[in-house]
Every structure is written in C-alpha cells, then in structure tokens.
Motif scaffolding. Sequence first.
Motif, PDB file in Angstrom:
ATOM      1  N   ILE A 288     -21.989 -12.652  17.503  1.00 50.65           N
ATOM      2  CA  ILE A 288     -21.371 -11.671  18.412  1.00 50.65           C
ATOM      3  C   ILE A 288     -22.006 -11.743  19.807  1.00 50.65           C
ATOM      4  O   ILE A 288     -21.333 -11.709  20.826  1.00 50.65           O
ATOM      5  CB  ILE A 288     -21.502 -10.239  17.838  1.00 50.65           C
ATOM      6  N   LEU A 289     -23.349 -11.880  19.854  1.00 48.50           N
ATOM      7  CA  LEU A 289     -24.050 -11.996  21.135  1.00 48.50           C
ATOM      8  C   LEU A 289     -23.601 -13.234  21.906  1.00 48.50           C
ATOM      9  O   LEU A 289     -23.330 -13.183  23.103  1.00 48.50           O
ATOM     10  CB  LEU A 289     -25.558 -12.040  20.905  1.00 48.50           C
ATOM     11  N   CYS A 290     -23.532 -14.377  21.210  1.00 48.63           N
ATOM     12  CA  CYS A 290     -23.157 -15.622  21.860  1.00 48.63           C
ATOM     13  C   CYS A 290     -21.687 -15.659  22.272  1.00 48.63           C
ATOM     14  O   CYS A 290     -21.305 -16.426  23.135  1.00 48.63           O
ATOM     15  CB  CYS A 290     -23.448 -16.822  20.952  1.00 48.63           C
ATOM     16  N   SER A 291     -20.884 -14.835  21.623  1.00 48.23           N
ATOM     17  CA  SER A 291     -19.444 -14.831  21.915  1.00 48.23           C
ATOM     18  C   SER A 291     -19.111 -14.049  23.174  1.00 48.23           C
ATOM     19  O   SER A 291     -17.994 -14.134  23.687  1.00 48.23           O
ATOM     20  CB  SER A 291     -18.667 -14.246  20.732  1.00 48.23           C
ATOM     21  N   LYS A 292     -20.080 -13.263  23.650  1.00 49.20           N
ATOM     22  CA  LYS A 292     -19.836 -12.491  24.879  1.00 49.20           C
ATOM     23  C   LYS A 292     -19.821 -13.422  26.091  1.00 49.20           C
ATOM     24  O   LYS A 292     -20.562 -14.392  26.144  1.00 49.20           O
ATOM     25  CB  LYS A 292     -20.939 -11.450  25.081  1.00 49.20           C
ATOM     26  N   LYS A 293     -18.974 -13.120  27.066  1.00 46.34           N
ATOM     27  CA  LYS A 293     -18.906 -13.954  28.279  1.00 46.34           C
ATOM     28  C   LYS A 293     -20.114 -13.634  29.165  1.00 46.34           C
ATOM     29  O   LYS A 293     -20.490 -12.491  29.310  1.00 46.34           O
ATOM     30  CB  LYS A 293     -17.612 -13.665  29.035  1.00 46.34           C
TER      31      LYS A 293
END
Length: 293
Positions: A288-293
């Motif tokens: 979820i963290l890495c998926s944020k722009k």
Amino acid sequence: MAYMLLTLAACFWGGNYVVGHILMANADPIVLSEGRWAITALLLFLLYHKQVINDFSRIRKSIKSTLLLSLFGQVLFPVTLYIGLQYTTSLNAAIYMSATPAMVLAINKLVFNEHISKNNILGVLLSSLGVIYLIFKGDLNHIEMLKNLNIGDLWAMGSAISWAFYCSFLRKKDKTIPNNVFVTVSSLLGALILLPICILYFIFFPVTNFSPYWQSNFILGLLYLIFFPSWLAYLFWNKGIMEIGATRGEIYTHLIPLSGGIFSMIFLNVSISWFHIISAILIMMGIILCSKK
C-alpha cells in the motif's frame, strides 16, 4: 488497473512455485523449461502472428534489448528456479523471490540513477520485514534455519537476482511494441536460446525415461505453466510495470510467497499459523505504501 494486473501476475507465479515443485519430483529442469517456452511460443505465435509480422521492423530495431530481457526472464529465471526446486521447498524459493524489490531499488539507483521516494523505501522495508518474519516463523530462535541452506537455496537466490534484472531493464523495452507481441517474441527467443543448451544437456546427461512426461498430472501441470506463469503473468506484469514503473511495481513481488503459501495450504495441505497472518499484514502494508504516488 495496473495494480490488479500486477496482483494477478504475482498470484500466477505463486502457483508456479507450487506446481514447479510438484513437477520437479519426476521431471528435468532443462527439459521442462525448454518444453514450457517452446509450446508457449508456438501457441502465442498462432494467436498473434499477424501482429508480430506487422511489428517486425520495430522488433528488429529493438532486438538487443528484447534478447537481453529474454535471457533474464525466459531463460535464467525459470531454469535456475526449477533446478533449485529439486532441492529446496517451494515456499523457500518464493521467499527468496521477495528480495527482488530491494534489489530493483538498488539497480534502478546505481544503473539508471532513478529517484527513490521515502514511500518506496519504507514500503520495501516494511514488506521485507514481513518476509523475514515469515522466514523465522515469528521467532528469532529459528535463526538456525539459515545453517541448513543447501544448493537448491543458492539456485533459487540466483533466480531472484535474474528476475530483479529483468524488471529493472524492462524500461528498455520499445513501448510502441504491443505487450502480446513482446511476450510472443520473448517466448520464442527464450525457446531458441534454451534449445542448444537442451541438446548439449541430452548429450552429456542422456534422459532415458520419458514416461513421467506423458502422465496426466504432468500434462496438467505443464498446461498451467504455459497459460498462466508463461503467458498471462508476463503479459500482465509487463503492462503493469510499464504503467507505474519498476520501483513501485516490483513491490508486488512480495505477493508471490503470500499466494504461494496460500496455494501450498490448499493443494499441499500446509497448515496456516499466526505468523502467516502477521507476515501477510506487513507485506500488504508495504504494498500500500509503495502504491502511493
């Protein structure tokens, strides 16, 4: 859409570890790899031959990068994996695969000088912590397990390294070439590279018993490898990585041990424990963290 494609691809590869481990009980890794990519290339060429012919000029111009990616993705990755699965468990091999996001971060920074955001770093660290937690089964007293690493674990680690290079260098792919054409050509190149290796292998290590390759269980397993890990997974993964980039997309590799663990529970009767759940939560938080722009 990219996140769904990457999730499906990771789940298909999670199944690859379980099915590959089962098939390696009676099959040879070189023969299996050649058969997998030869049949996949034939199937895809029958489906997409018109598009391949139409895009031939662009394929020829980018043949060096496509050949490099085929070497990493279609040759080194599966061959080293299947050799490793002869000696280590499918879960171990899938866990080593989860080291690739950190390796991709390093390759992207050192080779391509890519900016790495705090979210990417925190996400990889958190997700990697989940994988480490899974390795030690929630108890640091299991550190003695590291002393029991065998040759299969080293081959599986080599498979993870080759996959990290594949994902990092995927940016070299010609973006004007459709993904189904790219996967078709990559499969064909992979089969061609493996062919002389397979011939030499037969010369020095003759295979005399072909009866396991005609059993229904082997044929069903091979069909799974062809349609899901070889065709759809590469198609979905390449499309997803091209949309959001290797640094953000590679974190989805951590879904491979998670899905592989779930498939192991379903098909290999592996029991679920509390450390599996905690590890899954940590991995999902990292994604979820890495998926944020």
